[in-house]
Design a protein around this motif. Structure first.
Motif, mmCIF file in Angstrom:
data_model
loop_
_atom_site.group_PDB
_atom_site.id
_atom_site.type_symbol
_atom_site.label_atom_id
_atom_site.label_comp_id
_atom_site.label_asym_id
_atom_site.label_seq_id
_atom_site.Cartn_x
_atom_site.Cartn_y
_atom_site.Cartn_z
ATOM 1 N N LEU A 1 0.832 -1.206 0.000
ATOM 2 C CA LEU A 1 0.000 0.000 0.000
ATOM 3 C C LEU A 1 0.866 1.256 0.000
ATOM 4 C CD1 LEU A 1 -2.794 1.323 0.188
ATOM 5 C CD2 LEU A 1 -2.589 1.191 2.683
ATOM 6 N N THR A 2 1.923 1.236 0.800
ATOM 7 C CA THR A 2 2.824 2.398 0.852
ATOM 8 C C THR A 2 3.432 2.681 -0.513
ATOM 9 O OG1 THR A 2 3.355 1.926 3.172
ATOM 10 C CG2 THR A 2 4.876 3.355 1.968
ATOM 11 N N ASN A 3 3.883 1.629 -1.183
ATOM 12 C CA ASN A 3 4.467 1.807 -2.519
ATOM 13 C C ASN A 3 3.422 2.337 -3.507
ATOM 14 O OD1 ASN A 3 6.986 0.885 -1.722
ATOM 15 N ND2 ASN A 3 6.524 -1.243 -2.224
ATOM 16 N N ASN A 4 2.201 1.797 -3.450
ATOM 17 C CA ASN A 4 1.141 2.260 -4.345
ATOM 18 C C ASN A 4 0.792 3.722 -4.106
ATOM 19 O OD1 ASN A 4 0.982 -0.263 -5.459
ATOM 20 N ND2 ASN A 4 -0.947 -0.834 -4.508
ATOM 21 N N ILE A 5 0.697 4.095 -2.827
ATOM 22 C CA ILE A 5 0.356 5.479 -2.495
ATOM 23 C C ILE A 5 1.455 6.427 -2.956
ATOM 24 C CG2 ILE A 5 0.101 7.090 -0.561
ATOM 25 C CD1 ILE A 5 -1.568 5.007 0.857
ATOM 26 N N ASN A 6 2.710 6.059 -2.713
ATOM 27 C CA ASN A 6 3.829 6.913 -3.155
ATOM 28 C C ASN A 6 3.805 7.106 -4.670
ATOM 29 O OD1 ASN A 6 4.774 7.199 -0.551
ATOM 30 N ND2 ASN A 6 6.262 5.540 -0.707
ATOM 31 N N HIS A 7 3.529 6.023 -5.389
ATOM 32 C CA HIS A 7 3.486 6.094 -6.856
ATOM 33 C C HIS A 7 2.346 7.000 -7.321
ATOM 34 C CE1 HIS A 7 3.796 4.829 -11.024
ATOM 35 N NE2 HIS A 7 2.526 4.454 -11.019
ATOM 36 N N ASN A 8 1.181 6.846 -6.702
ATOM 37 C CA ASN A 8 0.025 7.652 -7.100
ATOM 38 C C ASN A 8 0.123 9.095 -6.626
ATOM 39 O OD1 ASN A 8 -1.516 5.751 -8.608
ATOM 40 N ND2 ASN A 8 -2.108 4.742 -6.708
ATOM 41 N N ASN B 1 -2.129 13.420 6.587
ATOM 42 C CA ASN B 1 -3.095 12.355 6.874
ATOM 43 C C ASN B 1 -4.542 12.833 6.796
ATOM 44 O OD1 ASN B 1 -1.208 10.283 7.367
ATOM 45 N ND2 ASN B 1 -0.793 11.130 9.395
ATOM 46 N N LYS B 2 -4.798 13.900 6.035
ATOM 47 C CA LYS B 2 -6.155 14.413 5.917
ATOM 48 C C LYS B 2 -7.019 13.418 5.161
ATOM 49 C CE LYS B 2 -5.042 19.310 6.238
ATOM 50 N NZ LYS B 2 -5.742 19.516 7.506
ATOM 51 N N LYS B 3 -8.310 13.459 5.432
ATOM 52 C CA LYS B 3 -9.210 12.493 4.820
ATOM 53 C C LYS B 3 -9.362 12.733 3.328
ATOM 54 C CE LYS B 3 -11.664 11.547 9.104
ATOM 55 N NZ LYS B 3 -12.893 11.650 9.880
ATOM 56 N N GLN B 4 -9.123 13.989 2.893
ATOM 57 C CA GLN B 4 -9.084 14.276 1.466
ATOM 58 C C GLN B 4 -7.672 14.751 1.141
ATOM 59 O OE1 GLN B 4 -12.356 17.079 0.888
ATOM 60 N NE2 GLN B 4 -13.469 15.447 -0.138
ATOM 61 N N PRO B 5 -7.083 14.248 0.041
ATOM 62 C CA PRO B 5 -5.696 14.559 -0.232
ATOM 63 C C PRO B 5 -5.416 16.035 -0.469
ATOM 64 C CG PRO B 5 -6.531 12.883 -1.743
ATOM 65 C CD PRO B 5 -7.666 13.306 -0.902
ATOM 66 N N ILE B 6 -6.343 16.742 -1.120
ATOM 67 C CA ILE B 6 -6.096 18.136 -1.483
ATOM 68 C C ILE B 6 -7.236 19.007 -0.996
ATOM 69 C CG2 ILE B 6 -5.573 19.721 -3.386
ATOM 70 C CD1 ILE B 6 -3.603 17.426 -3.107
ATOM 71 N N GLU B 7 -6.912 20.187 -0.509
ATOM 72 C CA GLU B 7 -7.924 21.163 -0.133
ATOM 73 C C GLU B 7 -7.694 22.456 -0.910
ATOM 74 O OE1 GLU B 7 -7.561 21.628 4.058
ATOM 75 O OE2 GLU B 7 -8.756 19.847 4.514
ATOM 76 N N SER B 8 -8.763 23.185 -1.129
ATOM 77 C CA SER B 8 -8.662 24.444 -1.868
ATOM 78 C C SER B 8 -7.922 25.489 -1.040
ATOM 79 C CB SER B 8 -10.065 24.952 -2.213
ATOM 80 O OG SER B 8 -9.984 26.183 -2.877
ATOM 81 N N GLY C 1 -6.636 13.286 -7.246
ATOM 82 C CA GLY C 1 -5.829 12.688 -6.192
ATOM 83 C C GLY C 1 -6.603 11.677 -5.372
ATOM 84 N N ALA C 2 -7.849 12.025 -5.023
ATOM 85 C CA ALA C 2 -8.670 11.106 -4.234
ATOM 86 C C ALA C 2 -8.902 9.802 -4.993
ATOM 87 C CB ALA C 2 -9.994 11.763 -3.885
ATOM 88 N N ASP C 3 -9.170 9.924 -6.288
ATOM 89 C CA ASP C 3 -9.409 8.738 -7.109
ATOM 90 C C ASP C 3 -8.150 7.892 -7.243
ATOM 91 O OD1 ASP C 3 -11.078 7.187 -9.054
ATOM 92 O OD2 ASP C 3 -9.501 7.835 -10.423
ATOM 93 N N LYS C 4 -7.024 8.561 -7.520
ATOM 94 C CA LYS C 4 -5.769 7.845 -7.718
ATOM 95 C C LYS C 4 -5.292 7.170 -6.445
ATOM 96 C CE LYS C 4 -4.398 7.943 -11.962
ATOM 97 N NZ LYS C 4 -4.141 6.676 -12.675
ATOM 98 N N ILE C 5 -5.283 7.931 -5.340
ATOM 99 C CA ILE C 5 -4.721 7.391 -4.100
ATOM 100 C C ILE C 5 -5.635 6.338 -3.496
ATOM 101 C CG2 ILE C 5 -3.915 7.977 -1.776
ATOM 102 C CD1 ILE C 5 -3.042 10.674 -2.907
ATOM 103 N N SER C 6 -6.942 6.528 -3.619
ATOM 104 C CA SER C 6 -7.847 5.486 -3.120
ATOM 105 C C SER C 6 -7.704 4.204 -3.939
ATOM 106 C CB SER C 6 -9.296 5.970 -3.151
ATOM 107 O OG SER C 6 -9.733 6.194 -4.475
ATOM 108 N N SER C 7 -7.329 4.346 -5.203
ATOM 109 C CA SER C 7 -7.121 3.158 -6.034
ATOM 110 C C SER C 7 -5.905 2.352 -5.590
ATOM 111 C CB SER C 7 -6.968 3.552 -7.513
ATOM 112 O OG SER C 7 -5.726 4.198 -7.746
ATOM 113 N N SER C 8 -5.061 2.963 -4.734
ATOM 114 C CA SER C 8 -3.912 2.239 -4.187
ATOM 115 C C SER C 8 -4.372 1.008 -3.420
ATOM 116 C CB SER C 8 -3.099 3.144 -3.263
ATOM 117 O OG SER C 8 -2.645 4.294 -3.934
ATOM 118 N N PHE C 9 -5.526 1.118 -2.752
ATOM 119 C CA PHE C 9 -6.082 -0.013 -2.005
ATOM 120 C C PHE C 9 -6.618 -1.075 -2.958
ATOM 121 C CE2 PHE C 9 -6.090 3.428 0.997
ATOM 122 C CZ PHE C 9 -5.932 2.858 2.248
#
Length: 564
Positions: A413-420, A456-463, A524-532
C-alpha cells in the motif's frame, strides 16, 4: 473428569485465547488516539503493535516446552497473571516507552496462554471428541482477531484508549479464580527433561531476526544491509537449530512433527489464512476513515460482519470437517475469501456500505472454514509432548502469518500510495502551468498541494483560498504599483477603475485556483484510493492459488479424520 467440568475447562481455554487474540488487533483503531495523547512518532507507535505479535511468535515454542517441563496448568495460571498485569500497566501508561514495555509483559503472558489453551482444552477430551474443543477454539481465534478493531473503536470513542487494556483485568481475575477451582494444579504430570538451551537460543534468534526484517523491511529496504544481515542470521540460526535438534536428547521441537502431513497442512493453511484476513482487517478501516470520511466507530462497525461470519460458520465448518475431511473445506474457504478479494478490487470512494458489508461477510465466511480446518488438523493424532509442541509451532506460525500480512499489505500500500502521489503531483503541475500566475505563486500553490497530499487528511487536497482581508491587501498593493507608473494628474481619475480591474483579476485567479484545487482533489482522491483496490487486485490470484493447499491433506485417510 466429569463431562460438565470438561466443557467448563474448554470454555476457560476459549477465554484465554479470546483475550490474547483480540489484543493482537484491538489497537489498530486506537493507535491514532494513543499517538496523539502520548505525543509519539509513527515509528515509536508502530512498536506498540509489533512488540506484541513479535514476542508471541518468538516465545510461543519455548513457553510451550517449559509448560511441559514445569506443569501446563501452573503455566496457564501464570500466563493469566502476567497478561493481566501487563494489561493493567498498559492502561496506566503515560509515555510511549512505558507502554511498549507493558505490551511486552502482556505478550509474555499471551505466549504462554495461546498454545496452552489449545493443549489443555484438547487434553481434557477423549480422542474421539477432539473436534468439539477444537471447533470452539478455532471459532474463538478467528472471532477475536476480527472483532478487535470493532471493540477498540467502541471503547475508545465511548471511554478512552486506556480502557482498551483495563477491560482485560477483570476478565483475567475471573480466569485466575476459575483456574484455581477447576484445574488440578497440584501433582500434575510433568515431563522430565533438560532445558535445550541451544535450541532455545537458536529458535529465538531465528524467529527474532525473521520477524524483525518483516516488520522493518519496508523502512529499511528489503535489500539493505540491515535486512540482509537479518536474512543471514535467520538462515544460519535455522540450519544450526535443525542440526542440534536432531542430536539432542530433549529437543525444543520434535522435528518429526513436520513428517505428519495433517499437521504440515494445518500450519500452511493457517499462515496463509491469517495473511489474507489481516490484509483486510488492517487496511480496510483506514480506507473507510481516510477516503469515505467515516468515523473510527463507523469504520469498526462496518467490518464487524467479518467477526459475525466467523463465529457462525466456524461451527458449520467444524461439523463439515468431521464428516468429509479436510480437503473440501480448505478449498471452499479460500475460494470464498478469493471472492471477497475479487470484490475488494472494485473498492472506491463511492463504494456503498452494502458492498462493504457483503465483502466482509464473504471474508469472514471463507476464513471460518480455513481456521476451523487448520485448528482441528493441527493436533493430528498427537498426545503428550508432541501435542504441546504442535501447538507451540502452530501458534508461532499463525503469528508469523500476521506479521507477514502487515509487511506485504502495508508495504504494498505504501508503494502504491507513493506512486500515485507522484502521479497526482505531476497532474497538479500540468494544471498549474495553464493558470495565469507568476512563477513564485505557482511554486507556492504546488508546495501547498504537496504538503496536503502527504498529510493524513481524509481528502488529499484542499482548496487554498485567500481571505477577504488578504484579497483587499493584494488589490491595494497591485493598484498602487500600477498607479505609481501613471502621471500624477491621471492617478485620481484612474484609481477607481484600476482597483476594480485589479480586483476582477484577483478574483479570476481565485476562481481558477479553486477549479484547480477541485480537479486535483478529485484526481488525487481517485488515484490514491485506487492504491487499495489495486493492491487487492494483485492479491486475488494468490488467494485462489492457496486453495491448492487443501491438497496437502490428500493422503489423509478418512478414519484418521474421524478420530480427531
Amino acid at each position: 473428569m466429569k463431562k460438565k467440568n470438561q466443557m467448563t475447562i474448554v470454555m476457560l481455554m476459549c477465554l484465554g485465547i479470546f483475550i490474547c487474540m483480540i489484543d493482537s488487533t484491538i489497537m489498530n483503531i486506537t493507535l491514532p488516539a494513543i499517538q496523539e495523547d502520548l505525543h509519539t512518532t509513527l515509528e515509536t507507535s508502530s512498536w506498540m503493535l509489533n512488540v506484541y505479535t513479535m514476542t508471541i511468535a518468538v516465545l510461543a515454542i519455548p513457553m510451550a516446552r517449559f509448560a511441559d517441563m514445569f506443569g501446563r496448568h501452573k503455566f496457564y495460571l501464570v500466563g493469566l497473571i502476567v497478561f493481566g498485569l501487563g494489561s493493567l500497566l498498559c492502561g496506566l501508561s503515560t509515555s510511549a516507552n512505558f507502554l511498549i514495555l507493558a505490551r511486552f509483559i502482556q505478550s509474555l503472558g499471551a505466549a504462554m496462554l495461546i498454545p496452552l489453551s489449545m493443549v489443555i482444552a484438547v487434553g481434557v477430551m477423549p480422542m474421539e471428541k477432539r473436534a468439539i474443543p477444537l471447533t470452539l477454539l478455532g471459532a474463538t481465534q478467528g472471532l477475536s482477531t476480527a472483532l478487535g478493531p470493532t471493540v477498540g473503536g467502541i471503547i475508545t470513542e465511548k471511554l478512552n484508549w486506556h480502557w482498551v487494556f483495563y477491560v482485560n483485568v477483570p476478565i483475567c481475575i475471573i480466569g485466575i479464580a476459575a483456574c484455581v477451582c477447576l484445574l488440578p494444579l497440584k501433582q500434575e504430570r510433568r515431563v522430565e527433561a533438560k532445558v535445550d538451551w541451544g535450541g532455545l537460543i537458536l529458535s529465538t534468534t531465528t524467529l527474532f531476526a525473521a520477524t524483525l526484517v518483516l516488520i522493518k523491511g519496508n523502512n529499511w529496504g528489503w535489500y539493505s544491509e540491515k535486512a540482509l544481515t537479518c536474512y543471514l542470521i535467520s538462515i544460519v540460526s535455522l540450519i544450526l537449530f535443525i542440526v542440534i535438534e536432531k542430536k539432542v536428547q530433549d529437543p525444543m521441537i520434535n522435528l518429526s512433527l513436520f513428517k505428519d502431513r495433517q499437521f504440515l497442512g494445518s500450519v500452511l493453511i493457517v499462515s496463509a489464512g491469517f495473511v489474507f484476513l489481516i490484509g483486510v482487517m488492517v487496511l480496510l478501516p483506514q480506507f473507510l476513515t481516510r477516503f469515505q470520511g467515516k468515523t473510527e466507530l463507523e469504520a469498526a462497525l462496518l467490518v464487524t460482519p467479518v467477526s459475525a461470519a466467523i463465529f457462525i460458520f466456524s461451527q458449520i465448518a467444524g461439523l463439515l470437517v468431521k464428516k468429509i475431511g479436510f480437503i473440501f473445506p480448505v478449498i471452499l474457504g479460500f475460494i470464498i475469501m478469493g471472492s471477497a478479494y475479487y470484490l475488494l478490487q472494485g473498492l472506491s470512494v463511492n463504494s456503498t456500505s452494502t458492498e462493504i458489508i457483503t465483502l466482509c461477510v464473504l471474508l469472514g465466511t471463507g476464513f471460518s472454514f480455513i481456521i476451523a480446518t487448520a485448528t482441528i488438523a493441527s493436533t493430528s493424532t498427537f498426545e503428550g509432548e508432541l501435542l504441546t509442541a504442535s501447538q507451540g509451532v502452530f501458534s508461532m506460525l499463525r503469528q508469523v502469518g500476521v506479521v507477514l500480512a502487515v509487511a506485504i499489505f502495508v508495504g504494498g500500500l505504501t508503494n502504491n500510495i507513493n506512486h500515485n502521489q507522484e502521479k497526482t503531483i505531476q497532474y497538479a503541475t500540468n494544471q498549474l502551468a495553464q493558470l495565469n500566475l507568476k512563477e513564485p505563486e505557482r511554486a507556492q500553490i504546488l508546495q501547498h498541494t504537496k504538503d496536503l497530499l502527504h498529510s493524513n487528511k481524509k481528502q488529499p487536497i484542499e482548496s487554498q483560498q485567500l481571505s477577504k482581508k488578504q484579497i483587499d491587501a493584494i488589490v491595494k498593493e497591485n493598484s498602487q504599483n500600477i498607479l505609481s507608473k501613471m502621471p500624477a494628474k491621471q492617478r485620481e481619475v484612474a484609481e477607481s477603475l484600476v482597483s476594480k480591474q485589479v480586483y476582477n483579476e484577483v478574483m479570476k485567479q481565485q476562481s481558477e485556483i479553486k477549479d484547480y484545487s477541485k480537479k486535483v482533489n478529485d484526481y488525487g482522491a481517485d488515484k490514491i484510493s485506487s492504491s487499495f483496490s489495486s493492491l487487492y487486485k494483485t492479491a486475488v490470484p494468490f488467494v485462489f492459488i492457496c486453495a491448492l493447499l487443501g491438497l496437502t491433506f490428500r493422503r489423509t485417510k478418512k478414519k484418521e479424520v474421524a478420530t480427531v
